[in-house]
Write a protein that holds these residues in place. Structure first.
Motif, PDB file in Angstrom:
ATOM      1  N   SER A 261     -62.622 -51.769   5.645  1.00  0.00           N
ATOM      2  CA  SER A 261     -62.692 -50.364   5.225  1.00  0.00           C
ATOM      3  C   SER A 261     -64.123 -49.972   4.882  1.00  0.00           C
ATOM      4  O   SER A 261     -64.589 -48.888   5.274  1.00  0.00           O
TER       5      SER A 261
ATOM      6  N   GLN B  93     -66.044 -49.630   8.069  1.00  0.00           N
ATOM      7  CA  GLN B  93     -65.671 -48.399   8.767  1.00  0.00           C
ATOM      8  C   GLN B  93     -66.318 -47.182   8.110  1.00  0.00           C
ATOM      9  O   GLN B  93     -66.827 -46.292   8.793  1.00  0.00           O
TER      10      GLN B  93
ATOM     11  N   LYS C 226     -59.303 -56.624   4.347  1.00  0.00           N
ATOM     12  CA  LYS C 226     -58.994 -55.201   4.514  1.00  0.00           C
ATOM     13  C   LYS C 226     -60.063 -54.326   3.864  1.00  0.00           C
ATOM     14  O   LYS C 226     -60.517 -53.335   4.439  1.00  0.00           O
TER      15      LYS C 226
END
Length: 117
Positions: A47, A50, A43
């Motif tokens: 992130s 992104q 995760k």
């Protein structure tokens, strides 16, 4: 010397008991903890990826905006210079006429001064 040995034994026994207590109290098994850690790492990695993509996109948008704005500023500057040139051309006859009239007024003032004296 015996105080040093006692301290070492105390630290060793305390560490072992603390580790054992932690293993016994932990609500998840080792496999579950590792799976959770791997999931959280994925995760976080997603992130970060992104955020990196978003920041690159923002940078590209800013670069394009600056390019567009510089073109607009150049066009406005050119238009302003043209308008100023036209304004100067338009007022030149009036300026010349005003200068002639000022000289005429000055000449008449001098004549008036001379006639008064």
């Amino acid at each position: 010397m015996s105080n040093g040995k006692s301290l070492m034994y105390g630290l060793l026994v305390g560490g072992l008991l603390g580790g054992l207590a932690t293993l016994l109290v932990t609500p998840s098994s080792g496999k579950q903890v590792r799976a959770q850690l791997q999931n959280n790492r994925n995760k976080i990695s997603h992130s970060v990826h992104q955020v990196r993509n978003d920041s690159l996109s923002l940078k590209n948008q800013l670069v394009e905006s600056f390019k567009d704005n510089s073109k607009v500023i150049k066009e406005v500057s050119t238009d302003f210079k043209k308008s100023l040139g036209h304004f100067k051309e338009d007022i030149e006859p009036h300026k010349t006429q005003l200068q002639k009239e000022i000289k005429e007024v000055e000449r008449k003032l001098k004549q008036l001064e001379q006639s008064i004296q």
